[in-house]
Scaffold this motif. Sequence first.
Motif, mmCIF file in Angstrom:
data_model
loop_
_atom_site.group_PDB
_atom_site.id
_atom_site.type_symbol
_atom_site.label_atom_id
_atom_site.label_comp_id
_atom_site.label_asym_id
_atom_site.label_seq_id
_atom_site.Cartn_x
_atom_site.Cartn_y
_atom_site.Cartn_z
ATOM 1 N N ILE A 25 -15.781 4.120 6.108
ATOM 2 C CA ILE A 25 -15.386 3.007 5.235
ATOM 3 C C ILE A 25 -16.628 2.285 4.736
ATOM 4 C CG2 ILE A 25 -14.101 0.821 5.125
ATOM 5 C CD1 ILE A 25 -12.340 1.904 7.433
ATOM 6 N N ALA A 26 -16.696 2.075 3.414
ATOM 7 C CA ALA A 26 -17.778 1.266 2.827
ATOM 8 C C ALA A 26 -17.167 0.034 2.180
ATOM 9 C CB ALA A 26 -18.541 2.082 1.791
ATOM 10 N N ILE A 27 -17.916 -1.059 2.225
ATOM 11 C CA ILE A 27 -17.467 -2.318 1.618
ATOM 12 C C ILE A 27 -18.540 -2.742 0.620
ATOM 13 C CG2 ILE A 27 -16.881 -4.747 2.058
ATOM 14 C CD1 ILE A 27 -16.128 -3.881 4.950
ATOM 15 N N ALA A 28 -18.139 -3.034 -0.614
ATOM 16 C CA ALA A 28 -19.098 -3.535 -1.621
ATOM 17 C C ALA A 28 -18.982 -5.042 -1.668
ATOM 18 C CB ALA A 28 -18.790 -2.939 -2.986
ATOM 19 N N GLY A 34 -15.882 -9.668 1.996
ATOM 20 C CA GLY A 34 -16.516 -8.472 2.553
ATOM 21 C C GLY A 34 -16.913 -8.638 4.016
ATOM 22 N N LEU A 35 -17.497 -9.793 4.356
ATOM 23 C CA LEU A 35 -17.931 -10.015 5.751
ATOM 24 C C LEU A 35 -16.721 -10.108 6.680
ATOM 25 C CD1 LEU A 35 -20.817 -12.620 5.178
ATOM 26 C CD2 LEU A 35 -21.057 -10.175 5.690
ATOM 27 N N THR A 36 -15.672 -10.830 6.231
ATOM 28 C CA THR A 36 -14.468 -10.950 7.069
ATOM 29 C C THR A 36 -13.839 -9.570 7.272
ATOM 30 O OG1 THR A 36 -14.105 -13.123 6.070
ATOM 31 C CG2 THR A 36 -12.295 -12.209 7.341
ATOM 32 N N MET A 37 -13.825 -8.790 6.204
ATOM 33 C CA MET A 37 -13.237 -7.439 6.278
ATOM 34 C C MET A 37 -13.945 -6.591 7.328
ATOM 35 S SD MET A 37 -10.933 -5.641 4.654
ATOM 36 C CE MET A 37 -10.434 -4.385 5.809
ATOM 37 N N ALA A 38 -15.281 -6.603 7.292
ATOM 38 C CA ALA A 38 -16.040 -5.779 8.235
ATOM 39 C C ALA A 38 -15.775 -6.224 9.680
ATOM 40 C CB ALA A 38 -17.531 -5.876 7.914
ATOM 41 N N LEU A 39 -15.711 -7.550 9.884
ATOM 42 C CA LEU A 39 -15.480 -8.069 11.241
ATOM 43 C C LEU A 39 -14.095 -7.664 11.756
ATOM 44 C CD1 LEU A 39 -17.083 -11.599 10.775
ATOM 45 C CD2 LEU A 39 -17.870 -9.831 12.379
ATOM 46 N N LEU A 40 -13.097 -7.709 10.882
ATOM 47 C CA LEU A 40 -11.743 -7.357 11.323
ATOM 48 C C LEU A 40 -11.629 -5.868 11.612
ATOM 49 C CD1 LEU A 40 -9.944 -9.841 9.017
ATOM 50 C CD2 LEU A 40 -9.507 -9.669 11.471
ATOM 51 N N LEU A 41 -12.270 -5.055 10.771
ATOM 52 C CA LEU A 41 -12.245 -3.610 11.048
ATOM 53 C C LEU A 41 -12.866 -3.330 12.411
ATOM 54 C CD1 LEU A 41 -13.224 -2.147 7.549
ATOM 55 C CD2 LEU A 41 -11.037 -1.829 8.726
ATOM 56 N N ALA A 42 -13.965 -4.020 12.690
ATOM 57 C CA ALA A 42 -14.632 -3.819 13.985
ATOM 58 C C ALA A 42 -13.687 -4.200 15.132
ATOM 59 C CB ALA A 42 -15.916 -4.632 14.044
ATOM 60 N N ARG A 43 -12.941 -5.294 14.961
ATOM 61 C CA ARG A 43 -11.987 -5.695 16.001
ATOM 62 C C ARG A 43 -10.919 -4.628 16.225
ATOM 63 N NH1 ARG A 43 -12.158 -10.886 18.671
ATOM 64 N NH2 ARG A 43 -14.336 -11.384 18.289
ATOM 65 N N HIS A 44 -10.600 -3.885 15.170
ATOM 66 C CA HIS A 44 -9.615 -2.804 15.306
ATOM 67 C C HIS A 44 -10.282 -1.509 15.765
ATOM 68 C CE1 HIS A 44 -5.924 -4.644 13.698
ATOM 69 N NE2 HIS A 44 -6.669 -5.255 12.798
ATOM 70 N N GLY A 45 -11.560 -1.560 16.073
ATOM 71 C CA GLY A 45 -12.249 -0.375 16.584
ATOM 72 C C GLY A 45 -12.817 0.536 15.515
ATOM 73 N N LEU A 46 -13.023 -0.007 14.297
ATOM 74 C CA LEU A 46 -13.503 0.843 13.201
ATOM 75 C C LEU A 46 -14.865 0.393 12.699
ATOM 76 C CD1 LEU A 46 -10.070 0.944 11.424
ATOM 77 C CD2 LEU A 46 -11.259 2.948 12.311
ATOM 78 N N ASN A 47 -15.729 1.347 12.412
ATOM 79 C CA ASN A 47 -17.046 1.046 11.837
ATOM 80 C C ASN A 47 -16.933 0.823 10.333
ATOM 81 O OD1 ASN A 47 -18.195 1.469 14.313
ATOM 82 N ND2 ASN A 47 -18.910 3.540 13.841
ATOM 83 N N ALA A 48 -17.860 0.054 9.783
ATOM 84 C CA ALA A 48 -17.929 -0.095 8.327
ATOM 85 C C ALA A 48 -19.366 -0.350 7.925
ATOM 86 C CB ALA A 48 -17.049 -1.255 7.872
ATOM 87 N N THR A 49 -19.708 0.069 6.703
ATOM 88 C CA THR A 49 -21.014 -0.251 6.123
ATOM 89 C C THR A 49 -20.789 -1.188 4.956
ATOM 90 O OG1 THR A 49 -21.833 1.928 6.754
ATOM 91 C CG2 THR A 49 -23.102 0.736 5.093
#
Length: 410
Positions: A25-28, A34-49
């Motif tokens: 998953i990439a976030i532009a 964008g920052l909130t999205m990355a943090l929530l994905l991490a809480r669900h166990g997912l990496n993001a760039t």
Amino acid sequence: MTIREGKQGAAAGAAGRFRTPPPRIAIAGAGIAGLTMALLLARHGLNATVFERAAALEEVGAGLQLSPNALRVLDQLDLLPALREVAVEATSVDLRRSGGRRIASVPVHAEDDTPYLSIHRADLQAVLLAAVRGTPAITLQLGAELGRVSTDFSAATIEVETNGAREHDVVDLLIGADGVRSPLAKQARLAPAVPTGTTAWRTTIESADLPPEFRPANVVAWLGARHHAVAYPIRAGRAVNLVMIAPGQETDPASGETVPQQFRSWDSRLTGLIERAAPPTPWPLAGAPASRPFVIGGDRIVLIGDAAHAMAPYAAQGAGMAIEDAAVLAAAIAENADITAAARAYEAIRRPRIDKVRNRVAFHRFVYHLPLPFSLGRDTVLALRPKAALRSDLAWLYDWQPPGIVTAPA
Ligand SMILES: Cc1cc2nc3c(=O)[nH]c(=O)nc-3n(C[C@H](O)[C@H](O)[C@H](O)COP(=O)(O)OP(=O)(O)OC[C@H]3O[C@@H](n4cnc5c(N)ncnc54)[C@H](O)[C@@H]3O)c2cc1C
């Protein structure tokens, strides 16, 4: 550049249980969305760039109100203590006539004690950024501009330019959190955000420069014909944010206009702030057409925040909706084995709510800007409504609950 996959196996939470391999998953954009999205994905166990074209996340914007619906999401990220340190808690929004007479006081507290905060956008972004830097599942690349994107049924190929060098990568999902002028929306030939015909004039004043009677304890809104102004404390009470909304699309500071004349004859509590403030910055307001899709590129690109649905700030919900978007999209990705199905589920869930908020924005614009004699009718109706009724009018907005987070097993 290689986009990391999400964590493997059982440690990946819901998503890991369903997927092998986990999604790339990439976030532009490293704004609020964008920052909130990355943090929530991490809480669900997912990496993001996360790719952010700015080389540094500097102070951009001014004050924001964050209502309980948005703060419940940030509470899931354990960010409330850090936010409270830099924000100010409001108990009501006080509506006044332009001359100063109080019309009504709308309670904004939540039954579950989630606060309503006023905060500088830069302070909110700094809290999110500190959390991102402390989260190994997130890769943040500053000075990295997303360029051309192509999609097919299986993936999205993205081009990222860093220091003049272009690299390509392949991701399963690209999340466009690239703001009101979203280059991604433009690339997809979506209709651009259109001017609303109004400009927000924004400034801040140091509290130390203000006599106590000019320091608002809560959010105060002054309503006048085709104009309104809002003031509230930020920076843990060390400053006051002032925004004045007036007709016109002022963009040129050289035009000589500093503060729309109209406000200079309003309530002395407002003019007292204007006199002590630095010249305000004009901010022409734009809104994305409601007909625009949130999901594009064969369901491989999802727009969130202002990129999806920029709206004028009359309901103070732009950042709030961006934060809600992130919660819903992250949960959909965690729950769906098929990432394109997650993208479609996100749009299906978010569209009715965004439409409702847009309607509220239009309603506020109409009601706030009523001229005489209609404004007198408005004021009578508002003054007669009990506080509890004023609060329950907004229950659908402020009492929204985010989807739960499926925590990764230890
Ligand atoms: C006057 C005013 C008052 C407001 N008051 C409130 C309020 O009280 N409450 C509230 O909730 N909201 C309020 N808002 C709205 C709120 O500020 C926005 O909705 C919110 O900041 C949008 O966040 P975002 O992350 O979607 O976009 P942005 O904050 O614009 O972030 C987009 C990011 O994407 C980056 N980017 C763009 N293109 C690229 C690219 N190609 N590659 C990499 N990076 C890229 C940008 O540099 C930027 O960092 C207000 C807005 C205004 C104008």
